[in-house]
Design a protein around this motif. Structure first.
Motif, PDB file in Angstrom:
ATOM      1  N   ARG A  39     -27.109  -4.182  -2.122  1.00 52.69           N
ATOM      2  CA  ARG A  39     -28.292  -3.350  -1.957  1.00 52.69           C
ATOM      3  C   ARG A  39     -28.009  -2.163  -1.053  1.00 52.69           C
ATOM      4  O   ARG A  39     -27.187  -2.249  -0.148  1.00 52.69           O
ATOM      5  N   SER A  40     -28.742  -1.082  -1.305  1.00 47.83           N
ATOM      6  CA  SER A  40     -28.632   0.106  -0.464  1.00 47.83           C
ATOM      7  C   SER A  40     -29.838   0.974  -0.723  1.00 47.83           C
ATOM      8  O   SER A  40     -30.271   1.111  -1.866  1.00 47.83           O
ATOM      9  N   THR A  41     -30.392   1.537   0.322  1.00 46.04           N
ATOM     10  CA  THR A  41     -31.414   2.569   0.141  1.00 46.04           C
ATOM     11  C   THR A  41     -30.808   3.918   0.510  1.00 46.04           C
ATOM     12  O   THR A  41     -30.707   4.826  -0.314  1.00 46.04           O
ATOM     13  N   ARG A  42     -30.362   4.041   1.764  1.00 41.05           N
ATOM     14  CA  ARG A  42     -29.942   5.340   2.294  1.00 41.05           C
ATOM     15  C   ARG A  42     -28.659   5.872   1.660  1.00 41.05           C
ATOM     16  O   ARG A  42     -28.567   7.055   1.328  1.00 41.05           O
ATOM     17  N   THR A  43     -27.664   5.010   1.517  1.00 44.62           N
ATOM     18  CA  THR A  43     -26.369   5.527   1.062  1.00 44.62           C
ATOM     19  C   THR A  43     -26.451   5.939  -0.405  1.00 44.62           C
ATOM     20  O   THR A  43     -25.992   7.019  -0.789  1.00 44.62           O
ATOM     21  N   ARG A  59     -19.987   0.828  -3.385  1.00 44.65           N
ATOM     22  CA  ARG A  59     -20.350  -0.147  -2.332  1.00 44.65           C
ATOM     23  C   ARG A  59     -20.165  -1.536  -2.912  1.00 44.65           C
ATOM     24  O   ARG A  59     -20.626  -1.817  -4.030  1.00 44.65           O
ATOM     25  N   HIS A  77     -17.462   1.759   6.610  1.00 42.50           N
ATOM     26  CA  HIS A  77     -18.535   2.552   6.013  1.00 42.50           C
ATOM     27  C   HIS A  77     -18.332   3.989   6.515  1.00 42.50           C
ATOM     28  O   HIS A  77     -19.093   4.490   7.333  1.00 42.50           O
ATOM     29  N   GLN A 111     -21.021   6.808   6.653  1.00 39.09           N
ATOM     30  CA  GLN A 111     -22.032   6.571   7.682  1.00 39.09           C
ATOM     31  C   GLN A 111     -21.526   7.077   9.040  1.00 39.09           C
ATOM     32  O   GLN A 111     -22.273   7.670   9.820  1.00 39.09           O
ATOM     33  N   PRO A 166     -28.196   2.742  12.030  1.00 39.91           N
ATOM     34  CA  PRO A 166     -27.856   3.103  10.647  1.00 39.91           C
ATOM     35  C   PRO A 166     -28.957   2.699   9.669  1.00 39.91           C
ATOM     36  O   PRO A 166     -29.036   3.242   8.574  1.00 39.91           O
ATOM     37  N   LEU A 167     -29.798   1.743  10.070  1.00 38.97           N
ATOM     38  CA  LEU A 167     -30.880   1.207   9.249  1.00 38.97           C
ATOM     39  C   LEU A 167     -30.312   0.467   8.028  1.00 38.97           C
ATOM     40  O   LEU A 167     -29.250   0.851   7.547  1.00 38.97           O
ATOM     41  N   PRO A 168     -30.934  -0.520   7.487  1.00 39.84           N
ATOM     42  CA  PRO A 168     -32.259  -0.972   7.896  1.00 39.84           C
ATOM     43  C   PRO A 168     -32.219  -1.643   9.268  1.00 39.84           C
ATOM     44  O   PRO A 168     -31.198  -2.205   9.643  1.00 39.84           O
TER      45      PRO A 168
HETATM   46  N1   CP Z   1     -27.169   2.990   6.522  1.00 40.81           N
HETATM   47  C1   CP Z   1     -27.003   2.392   5.323  1.00 40.81           C
HETATM   48  O1   CP Z   1     -25.895   2.179   4.853  1.00 40.81           O
HETATM   49  O2   CP Z   1     -28.169   2.081   4.701  1.00 40.81           O
HETATM   50  P1   CP Z   1     -28.260   1.399   3.266  1.00 40.81           P
HETATM   51  O3   CP Z   1     -27.669   0.023   3.413  1.00 40.81           O
HETATM   52  O4   CP Z   1     -29.722   1.377   2.943  1.00 40.81           O
HETATM   53  O5   CP Z   1     -27.454   2.223   2.333  1.00 40.81           O
END
Ligand code: CP
Ligand code: ASP
Length: 345
Positions: free
Chosen positions: A66-70, A121, A149, A152, A289-291
């Motif tokens: 899962r990933s939102t930002r990347t 990823r 990463h 990031q 870095p979130l979440p």
């Molecule tokens: N910072 C980061 O990698 O966020 P995601 O896991 O949402 O991509």
């Protein structure tokens, strides 16, 4: 099919790929994209408006975690540059995997015919490295298991420079499990502009990840004053604090993978609240870095210290810079060849 010799330095798989020269170049590019975005938002005409792209490049994202930002960050960056992106590793819909049995090799050799750059990823540490060897296209490691990463880390360094100035002038603290991939890439990348001071805040009884130990030794040899503390309050006199959960073993699979997250609370010494920041009269810039999990209380969000959503925003010009550089074929010059962690390289 005839394959060209793959150029050295085509991939961004580890922070080791980035040299000081590359860092300066990428920061300059990201600053230019940021300035252009700010001018556009302010309604000013750009000095050189981008020409409409007749043949956009295609960025393929291959994410099995899962990933939102990347994922969205690279997709948004591609769109802002006038390029397009495709989701090329949807395990429910592609033929790859156990159900239909298509191999990763055949999948990559197919996807590379549709695209110009691959962003990977995976829960498998060696996958981005395998993809880098399989494909003549440039490959970005967007997080591989508990390894690295690197994009990031570039985002984090850009965010610090934008919000607090040159890294060399700063005291930087990191509160995190030392196995976290964002943390490894971040501390490795700090060697390119060593801070005055670096403090790790970690569990007193947790073994220090060897990769983190090595990165901290490199910093110490470059003159950074190194400290280790076990309470977040002891980081609140630094210029910057990057904070994440302390014990990934409890959460990692759920947090990085596809399962429900365990809601267990971070222990008190490692939880940041507005109360702690205000009591310390701290102006420390807080990044994450979130979440986030329970290490960063939402009470912090309204304080001027909170930099984590600005960090997300700044990730777009940085990811534009990364894509731009790699699509132009400019090599990373930090380390000619990258090896997966298991190869001992
Ligand atoms: N910072 C980061 O990698 O966020 P995601 O896991 O949402 O991509
Ligand atoms: N989202 C980042 C990652 O996937 C950081 C984290 O989750 O700890 O590595």
């Amino acid at each position: 099919m005839q394959r060209p010799n793959y150029p050295s330095g085509k991939d961004l798989l580890s922070a080791d790929a980035v040299s000081r020269f590359d860092l300066d170049d990428i920061m300059e590019r990201a600053e230019r994209h940021l300035r252009e975005e700010e001018m556009e938002k302010a309604g000013h005409a750009l000095p050189e408006p981008p020409a409409p792209r007749r043949r956009p490049k295609v960025i393929a994202t291959l994410f099995d975690q899962r990933s939102t930002r990347t994922r969205l960050g690279f997709q948004a960056a591609a769109a802002r540059l006038g390029h397009q992106s495709i989701d090329a590793y949807d395990t429910d819909r592609n033929r790859i995997g156990q159900t239909t049995g298509e191999s990763i090799e055949d999948h990559i050799h197919t996807v590379e015919l549709y695209s110009d750059l691959l962003v990977v990823r995976s829960h498998m540490e060696d996958l981005p490295y395998r993809v880098g060897r399989l494909s003549y296209l440039p490959v970005i490691n967007a997080g591989n298991g508990a390894d690295e990463h690197p994009s990031q880390a570039l985002v984090d360094i850009f965010a610090i420079r934008q919000m607090r100035g040159p890294i060399e002038t700063l005291g930087i603290a990191l509160s995190s499990d030392t196995r976290a991939r964002f943390a490894i890439s971040f501390v490795k990348m700090l060697k390119l502009s060593p801070p005055k001071r670096f403090t790790l805040c970690c569990l007193p009884d947790a073994p220090l990840n060897p990769a983190m130990r090595e990165a901290m030794t490199v910093l110490a040899n470059l003159g950074t004053a190194i400290g280790i503390v076990h309470d977040i309050r002891q980081t609140l006199d630094h210029d910057v604090l990057s904070i994440q959960m302390q014990d990934m073993s409890k959460f990692a699979h759920a947090a990085l993978g596809n399962e429900a997250v365990d809601k267990e609370k971070e222990s008190e010494p490692f939880t940041l609240t507005a109360r702690k920041i205000l009591d310390a009269r701290s102006d420390t810039l807080i990044l994450n870095p979130l979440p986030r999990f329970s290490e960063l209380d939402t009470s912090c969000d309204s304080l001027p210290n909170a930099g984590y959503f600005r960090q997300v925003q700044l990730s777009v010009p940085m990811r534009m810079a990364i894509l731009e550089r790699m699509l132009l074929g400019i090599p990373w010059t930090g380390q000619a060849d990258s090896f997966p962690p298991s190869s001992g390289g």
